[in-house]
Design a protein around this motif. Structure first.
Motif, mmCIF file in Angstrom:
data_model
loop_
_atom_site.group_PDB
_atom_site.id
_atom_site.type_symbol
_atom_site.label_atom_id
_atom_site.label_comp_id
_atom_site.label_asym_id
_atom_site.label_seq_id
_atom_site.Cartn_x
_atom_site.Cartn_y
_atom_site.Cartn_z
ATOM 1 N N VAL A 32 -31.291 79.333 23.887
ATOM 2 C CA VAL A 32 -31.546 78.907 25.271
ATOM 3 C C VAL A 32 -33.053 78.895 25.518
ATOM 4 O O VAL A 32 -33.597 77.927 26.055
ATOM 5 C CB VAL A 32 -30.835 79.825 26.291
ATOM 6 N N ASP A 38 -28.222 74.488 26.732
ATOM 7 C CA ASP A 38 -28.392 74.566 28.174
ATOM 8 C C ASP A 38 -28.009 75.956 28.684
ATOM 9 O O ASP A 38 -26.979 76.516 28.282
ATOM 10 C CB ASP A 38 -27.499 73.502 28.821
ATOM 11 N N LYS A 39 -28.810 76.518 29.571
ATOM 12 C CA LYS A 39 -28.560 77.853 30.112
ATOM 13 C C LYS A 39 -27.219 77.915 30.844
ATOM 14 O O LYS A 39 -26.506 78.908 30.754
ATOM 15 C CB LYS A 39 -29.682 78.290 31.044
ATOM 16 N N GLU A 40 -26.862 76.885 31.589
ATOM 17 C CA GLU A 40 -25.585 76.889 32.307
ATOM 18 C C GLU A 40 -24.402 76.953 31.331
ATOM 19 O O GLU A 40 -23.418 77.643 31.589
ATOM 20 C CB GLU A 40 -25.478 75.660 33.210
ATOM 21 N N LYS A 41 -24.509 76.228 30.215
ATOM 22 C CA LYS A 41 -23.454 76.299 29.195
ATOM 23 C C LYS A 41 -23.392 77.703 28.613
ATOM 24 O O LYS A 41 -22.313 78.248 28.380
ATOM 25 C CB LYS A 41 -23.708 75.291 28.074
#
Length: 150
Positions: A32, A38-41
């Motif tokens: 990340v 992606d940070k949200e993933k």
């Protein structure tokens, strides 16, 4: 029927390196920060894993009642392991074998980068704490031979 699973040698709380999802999370966290994923993933990634003790497995099987235990063996995978031969690459390949389907399903095909990141992380382990912690871990392989109760 014979079942084989990763567990612990006792009910003692396992060290942090038994918790493979924690190690995977560390590697993914680095990815990340490098912008690979992606940070949200990453924040939505969850792998429920439990490593039971032999006593716990015995209790569950006996309480459920459909099977009787013919034999149960608890094998320490590190007993005959030469830690000098246990390289970061071998350790990371074990992680890959365990988690690749789950990681690829959630993040896409990032496994080559996952391996590169993990190997780099542990090759920079100057004090050998990874090797020492892996030697102290309480992980074990549980093998249970079961018979169907009539």
């Amino acid at each position: 029927m014979v079942i084989s699973l990763v567990g612990t040698r006792s009910d003692v709380i396992a060290s942090k390196f038994f918790l493979f999802p924690g190690i995977v999370a560390q590697i993914l966290s680095v990815m990340v920060t490098e912008g690979v994923i992606d940070k949200e993933k990453f924040d939505s990634f969850y792998v429920p894993v439990h490593g039971p003790s032999g006593e716990e497995v015995r209790e569950i099987i006996e309480e459920e009642g459909s099977f009787s235990i013919r034999e149960m063996r608890v094998h320490d995978p590190t007993t005959e392991m030469n830690t000098a031969l246990s390289t970061p690459r071998k350790f990371v390949n074990n992680l890959r074998a365990l988690f690749e389907p789950i990681i690829v399903q959630h993040f896409g095909d990032i496994m080559d980068e996952f391996v590169r990141t993990a190997e780099l992380h542990w090759s920079l382990d100057p004090d050998g704490s990874l090797q020492e912690e892996r030697a102290r871990t309480s992980r074990a392989m549980l093998v249970v031979s079961l018979a169907k109760v009539s």
